[in-house]
Design an enzyme around this catalytic site. Structure first.
Site, PDB file in Angstrom:
ATOM      1  N   THR A  52       5.476   2.567  59.421  1.00  0.00           N
ATOM      2  CA  THR A  52       4.736   3.224  58.340  1.00  0.00           C
ATOM      3  C   THR A  52       5.120   4.690  58.243  1.00  0.00           C
ATOM      4  O   THR A  52       5.473   5.187  57.172  1.00  0.00           O
ATOM      5  CB  THR A  52       3.219   3.040  58.550  1.00  0.00           C
ATOM      6  OG1 THR A  52       2.955   1.649  58.668  1.00  0.00           O
ATOM      7  CG2 THR A  52       2.432   3.593  57.371  1.00  0.00           C
ATOM      8  N   LYS A  86      -9.054  19.801  70.465  1.00  0.00           N
ATOM      9  CA  LYS A  86      -9.872  20.983  70.815  1.00  0.00           C
ATOM     10  C   LYS A  86     -11.255  20.903  70.170  1.00  0.00           C
ATOM     11  O   LYS A  86     -12.061  21.803  70.325  1.00  0.00           O
ATOM     12  CB  LYS A  86      -9.192  22.268  70.324  1.00  0.00           C
ATOM     13  CG  LYS A  86      -7.825  22.529  70.891  1.00  0.00           C
ATOM     14  CD  LYS A  86      -7.312  23.861  70.301  1.00  0.00           C
ATOM     15  CE  LYS A  86      -5.866  24.104  70.600  1.00  0.00           C
ATOM     16  NZ  LYS A  86      -5.348  25.245  69.804  1.00  0.00           N
TER      17      LYS A  86
HETATM   18  C1  NCD Z   1       0.227  -2.888  61.259  1.00  0.00           C
HETATM   19  C2  NCD Z   1      -0.860  -1.843  61.417  1.00  0.00           C
HETATM   20  O1  NCD Z   1      -0.603  -0.752  61.931  1.00  0.00           O
HETATM   21  O2  NCD Z   1      -1.964  -2.160  61.000  1.00  0.00           O
HETATM   22  N1  NCD Z   1       1.531  -2.413  61.394  1.00  0.00           N
HETATM   23  C3  NCD Z   1       2.140  -1.782  60.340  1.00  0.00           C
HETATM   24  O3  NCD Z   1       1.662  -0.803  59.810  1.00  0.00           O
HETATM   25  N2  NCD Z   1       3.284  -2.314  59.871  1.00  0.00           N
HETATM   26  C4  NCD Z   1      -0.033  -4.115  62.033  1.00  0.00           C
HETATM   27  C5  NCD Z   1      -0.141  -4.021  63.528  1.00  0.00           C
HETATM   28  O4  NCD Z   1      -0.111  -2.958  64.118  1.00  0.00           O
HETATM   29  O5  NCD Z   1      -0.266  -5.099  64.129  1.00  0.00           O
END
Ligand code: NCD
Length: 301
Positions: free
Chosen positions: A54, A82
């Site tokens: 992401t 903090k």
């Molecule tokens: C997901 C999340 O962070 O919710 N991952 C992502 O953003 N591609 C799914 C996960 O962490 O399992």
């Protein structure tokens, strides 16, 4: 009024189709390398939970748009450690940047940043609540394989669904299209929360049976999220669902297997070579979708 992206509920069918058409235009920019659409603009990424896809796809998106990034990737090095409240962080970072993408542990945090920063805010996942940009890239991926709303489609969400924010956002977005049947496949303790379930139309299953495998057009698998459920539940269900080659071979040849990633052990690596495996393409679709969201947020398109 800044154009935030906080929840999947903001999108209707029309705005989704418009976003997907903008994402297709962004794919042309990616093929060329870059553009200067967002030249001089700064994206701040505030990521207070682990992330690979992401955050890096947000940053790639901004760089492909010709903008710049500033990044805070570890809450331990943030002034929040903090004792700074998030609304103060939001005011400060909003003063440094033109748009913010935030991921945090607590549902509602993205809205707080939107309320205080004065710049457009994109929710990169707020705890176990929502992950709208993942949901958008998921539906974009599905739309590349199937004509949404035109023909009957069966979508089955499998794994840990109670805290799976990607499933929450993706299922909400898909409800904008007709003729979709939803299956939610999880043990009772990890089942989809009521707010995302329509008892008049949807079906719950408690294990992954051949009926689900053979009738689904889309199977959306998820990780059992150790960090969000009790150690007892994790131990009990950590190997509950496993997609190996014989399992995936039961799917229709044109069906697709999706996963937001990261996978842990729920999909065998041998499955990657099967035509149904679409999770790496799915992750790639995050860049054009996030380019479109940033450009919209900045009022550039
Ligand atoms: C997901 C999340 O962070 O919710 N991952 C992502 O953003 N591609 C799914 C996960 O962490 O399992």
């Amino acid at each position: 009024m800044p154009q935030h992206c906080i929840t999947a509920s903001q999108f209707d069918r029309k705005s989704l189709l418009e976003l997907f058409s903008q994402a297709r235009a962004m794919e042309k920019i990616i093929a060329q390398g870059a553009s200067d659409l967002a030249k001089g603009k700064i994206l701040a990424t505030l990521f207070y939970e682990p992330s690979t896809r992401t955050r890096l796809s947000f940053e790639t998106a901004m760089l492909r748009l010709g903008g710049s990034i500033i990044s805070e990737t570890d809450v331990n090095f943030s002034s929040q450690t903090k004792g700074e409240v998030l609304s103060d962080t939001a005011r400060i970072v909003g003063g440094y940047s033109d748009i913010i993408a935030i991921r945090s542990k607590t549902p509602g945090d993205a809205q707080i940043v939107a309320d205080y920063s004065g710049v457009p805010v994109i929710n990169g996942g707020d705890g176990s609540a929502e992950h709208p940009t993942q949901g958008l890239l998921d539906v974009y991926t599905i739309s590349k394989h199937f004509e949404l709303g035109q023909k009957p489609l069966t979508v089955s969400f499998v794994g840990e669904l109670v805290c799976a924010r990607t499933v929450h956002s993706c299922s909400k977005l898909l409800r904008n299209f007709d003729h979709i049947k939803f299956n939610f496949v999880a043990p009772e303790a990890l089942q989809i929360p009521d707010e995302y379930f329509d008892p008049s139309k949807d079906q719950k299953y408690f294990d992954l049976n051949d009926e689900v495998l053979e009738t689904s057009d889309v199977i959306y698998d998820t990780r059992i999220q150790q960090e969000r459920i009790s150690p007892e539940l994790y131990e009990k269900y950590k190997t509950a669902f496993h997609f190996d080659v014989p399992t995936v071979s039961k799917m229709k040849p044109e069906a697709i297997l999706m996963h937001p990633l990261p996978r842990v052990n729920e999909i065998a690596q041998e499955v990657d070579a099967l035509p149904q495996a679409q999770y790496f393409e799915q992750a790639q679709n995050g860049v054009p979708i996030r380019m479109a969201l940033i450009a919209r947020g900045l009022g550039l398109i």
